[in-house]
Design a protein around this motif. Structure first.
Motif, mmCIF file in Angstrom:
data_model
loop_
_atom_site.group_PDB
_atom_site.id
_atom_site.type_symbol
_atom_site.label_atom_id
_atom_site.label_comp_id
_atom_site.label_asym_id
_atom_site.label_seq_id
_atom_site.Cartn_x
_atom_site.Cartn_y
_atom_site.Cartn_z
ATOM 1 N N ARG A 89 0.866 -1.187 0.000
ATOM 2 C CA ARG A 89 0.000 0.000 0.000
ATOM 3 C C ARG A 89 0.900 1.233 0.000
ATOM 4 O O ARG A 89 1.760 1.384 0.870
ATOM 5 C CB ARG A 89 -0.877 -0.002 1.253
ATOM 6 C CG ARG A 89 -1.848 1.161 1.336
ATOM 7 C CD ARG A 89 -2.252 1.472 2.779
ATOM 8 N NE ARG A 89 -2.606 0.316 3.548
ATOM 9 C CZ ARG A 89 -3.869 -0.038 3.866
ATOM 10 N NH1 ARG A 89 -4.868 0.702 3.467
ATOM 11 N NH2 ARG A 89 -4.097 -1.116 4.592
ATOM 12 N N ARG A 91 1.092 5.238 0.437
ATOM 13 C CA ARG A 91 0.342 6.336 1.027
ATOM 14 C C ARG A 91 0.932 7.684 0.615
ATOM 15 O O ARG A 91 2.139 7.810 0.422
ATOM 16 C CB ARG A 91 0.347 6.227 2.555
ATOM 17 C CG ARG A 91 -0.502 5.085 3.106
ATOM 18 C CD ARG A 91 -0.503 5.140 4.630
ATOM 19 N NE ARG A 91 -1.523 4.292 5.233
ATOM 20 C CZ ARG A 91 -1.319 3.057 5.648
ATOM 21 N NH1 ARG A 91 -0.124 2.502 5.497
ATOM 22 N NH2 ARG A 91 -2.287 2.357 6.204
ATOM 23 N N GLN A 92 0.054 8.674 0.534
ATOM 24 C CA GLN A 92 0.459 10.058 0.284
ATOM 25 C C GLN A 92 -0.353 10.923 1.240
ATOM 26 O O GLN A 92 -1.580 10.835 1.265
ATOM 27 C CB GLN A 92 0.178 10.467 -1.152
ATOM 28 C CG GLN A 92 0.645 11.861 -1.501
ATOM 29 C CD GLN A 92 1.873 11.861 -2.390
ATOM 30 O OE1 GLN A 92 1.954 11.074 -3.305
ATOM 31 N NE2 GLN A 92 2.817 12.734 -2.122
ATOM 32 N N ASN A 93 0.353 11.735 2.035
ATOM 33 C CA ASN A 93 -0.328 12.563 3.044
ATOM 34 C C ASN A 93 -1.229 11.703 3.929
ATOM 35 O O ASN A 93 -2.359 12.069 4.256
ATOM 36 C CB ASN A 93 -1.140 13.672 2.374
ATOM 37 C CG ASN A 93 -0.270 14.609 1.566
ATOM 38 O OD1 ASN A 93 0.849 14.926 1.968
ATOM 39 N ND2 ASN A 93 -0.769 15.046 0.422
ATOM 40 N N ASP A 94 -0.733 10.536 4.306
ATOM 41 C CA ASP A 94 -1.388 9.590 5.221
ATOM 42 C C ASP A 94 -2.657 8.961 4.653
ATOM 43 O O ASP A 94 -3.423 8.347 5.392
ATOM 44 C CB ASP A 94 -1.704 10.249 6.572
ATOM 45 C CG ASP A 94 -0.444 10.669 7.310
ATOM 46 O OD1 ASP A 94 0.610 10.043 7.066
ATOM 47 O OD2 ASP A 94 -0.504 11.610 8.114
ATOM 48 N N GLU A 95 -2.919 9.125 3.380
ATOM 49 C CA GLU A 95 -4.058 8.474 2.745
ATOM 50 C C GLU A 95 -3.567 7.512 1.672
ATOM 51 O O GLU A 95 -2.541 7.767 1.016
ATOM 52 C CB GLU A 95 -5.003 9.508 2.129
ATOM 53 C CG GLU A 95 -5.698 10.391 3.168
ATOM 54 C CD GLU A 95 -6.758 11.276 2.543
ATOM 55 O OE1 GLU A 95 -6.958 11.194 1.302
ATOM 56 O OE2 GLU A 95 -7.392 12.044 3.290
ATOM 57 N N THR A 96 -4.304 6.422 1.499
ATOM 58 C CA THR A 96 -3.895 5.419 0.519
ATOM 59 C C THR A 96 -3.977 5.983 -0.891
ATOM 60 O O THR A 96 -5.014 6.511 -1.305
ATOM 61 C CB THR A 96 -4.783 4.167 0.616
ATOM 62 O OG1 THR A 96 -4.690 3.634 1.932
ATOM 63 C CG2 THR A 96 -4.337 3.110 -0.388
ATOM 64 N N ARG A 97 -2.858 5.879 -1.626
ATOM 65 C CA ARG A 97 -2.821 6.338 -3.008
ATOM 66 C C ARG A 97 -2.985 5.170 -3.992
ATOM 67 O O ARG A 97 -3.683 5.277 -4.996
ATOM 68 C CB ARG A 97 -1.506 7.067 -3.291
ATOM 69 C CG ARG A 97 -1.453 7.701 -4.666
ATOM 70 C CD ARG A 97 -0.212 8.547 -4.838
ATOM 71 N NE ARG A 97 0.974 7.747 -5.119
ATOM 72 C CZ ARG A 97 2.181 8.255 -5.336
ATOM 73 N NH1 ARG A 97 2.368 9.565 -5.269
ATOM 74 N NH2 ARG A 97 3.209 7.479 -5.599
ATOM 75 N N GLU A 116 -11.711 8.850 -6.723
ATOM 76 C CA GLU A 116 -13.162 8.824 -6.873
ATOM 77 C C GLU A 116 -13.589 7.669 -7.776
ATOM 78 O O GLU A 116 -14.600 7.008 -7.521
ATOM 79 C CB GLU A 116 -13.649 10.150 -7.457
ATOM 80 C CG GLU A 116 -15.180 10.249 -7.540
ATOM 81 C CD GLU A 116 -15.634 11.587 -8.066
ATOM 82 O OE1 GLU A 116 -16.857 11.760 -8.273
ATOM 83 O OE2 GLU A 116 -14.772 12.476 -8.266
ATOM 84 N N GLU A 148 0.663 -5.022 7.002
ATOM 85 C CA GLU A 148 0.876 -4.247 5.781
ATOM 86 C C GLU A 148 1.756 -4.960 4.758
ATOM 87 O O GLU A 148 1.734 -4.629 3.582
ATOM 88 C CB GLU A 148 1.488 -2.892 6.125
ATOM 89 C CG GLU A 148 0.525 -1.924 6.769
ATOM 90 C CD GLU A 148 -0.599 -1.497 5.828
ATOM 91 O OE1 GLU A 148 -0.304 -1.088 4.695
ATOM 92 O OE2 GLU A 148 -1.765 -1.595 6.227
#
Length: 323
Positions: A89, A91-97, A116, A148
């Motif tokens: 996984r 992540r970018q800025n703590d969100e999954t990319r 989206e 992870e």
């Protein structure tokens, strides 16, 4: 400017007498020429004695700031030193990319990019491949219960003609000859055809969902059997014998076929095949409710010098010699 990774950390000199492997060990960091970096713990597991001995786990940070929390790199390759390897996984800025596969530091196999409207890409040694048909991501499901670095991602894709299911798994824990466990970084990919058949890939990945190079395992949904295949340049080069596929079996508790008031754990296949575990019994014949029922034969073989075959009728899982 550096043209190869730079390692900062401890180094261990190899010694056969002291059972020490040569390589980086303990806490360390790696700087990559493209601006990526890695910081973590470097292993030299003598007990594995394979490429898994030369690994490190920690945070891998890409030049654009994206990162992998529990990444694994391989440190022993002269051609691809300190290279990212596995399924992760990002992540970018703590969100999954995205969820992405890597080998020798390059993107390979499949990548699911979130947003989206999630999108799907295919890669070969860092080069994006163009699919034969336009692909749409219908759904995906993530199982990260094992951590992870042992992710399991199921993806349903649709093209102009049909739907296809993919399962991508990360590495896993393995036991060495000393009885202790170590982590083996990597991935496995299952590509399911519309008829339910699937092909299982390890390090040798498909191209446009089809076998291309190396060993794979073909799972036949109709028969519940599997076989190894060897492919070269997209052509089947060799096919091994079919064997019963444990992946297709149901695990149940059955009456002992010969002894009253006893039970045995067993694997049951739709094709009328039962293997009694922790024993030497195998059944071939008619079944009902996942147990022998009707005509069949029970084989006892301890792989030494004791071999018996019981032919006849079976009822409710037990042998009925008198009919």
């Amino acid at each position: 400017m550096a043209t190869h990774p730079i390692y900062h950390g401890q180094w261990q000199d190899g010694s056969t007498i002291l059972q020490k492997l040569d390589g980086p060990i303990g806490n360390g960091e790696v700087e990559y020429p493209n601006g990526d970096s890695f910081k973590g713990f470097f292993h030299l597991e003598w007990g594995s004695r394979s490429c898994e001995a030369y690994t490190a786990n920690g945070r891998y940070t890409f030049a654009d700031g994206a990162y992998i929390d529990e990444a694994w790199i391989k440190t022993g390759s002269k051609e691809y030193p300190f290279s990212l390897y596995g399924f992760y996984r990002i992540r970018q800025n703590d969100e999954t990319r995205s969820f992405t596969m890597f080998r020798n530091g390059y993107k390979v196999g499949f990548e699911l990019i979130l947003g989206e409207h999630p999108t799907f890409k295919m890669w070969d040694e860092g080069v994006e491949l163009t699919p034969d048909k336009a692909l749409e991501v219908l759904s995906y499901e993530l199982d990260d219960s094992k951590g992870e670095d042992e992710l399991r991602l199921t993806i349903i894709l649709k093209d102009a003609d049909s739907e296809r299911k993919l399962i991508i798994q990360g590495g896993d824990l393995r036991q060495n000859s000393y009885g202790s466990y170590y982590y083996s970084p990597g991935y496995r990919v299952f590509v399911f055809e519309p008829n339910g058949d699937s092909r299982e890939y390890g390090n040798n990945l498909p191209k446009n969902f089809q076998p291309y190079e190396g060993y794979i395992t073909l799972h036949d949904a109709a028969t519940g059997q599997c076989r190894y295949e060897v492919w070269e340049n997209g052509q089947l080069d060799k096919a091994y014998d079919w064997n019963w596929d444990k992946q297709a079996a149901r695990r149940v508790t059955l009456p002992h076929p010969l002894e009253e008031d006893k039970t045995l754990e067993a694997l049951v296949w739709n094709g009328g095949h039962i293997v009694y575990q922790s024993s030497y019994y195998t059944y071939e014949g008619e079944i009902a409710n996942d147990r022998p029922e009707g005509e069949g034969k029970l084989i006892y073989d301890d792989y030494d010098d004791d071999f018996h075959v019981y032919y006849g009728r079976f009822h409710d899982g037990r042998y009925c010699p008198c009919g």
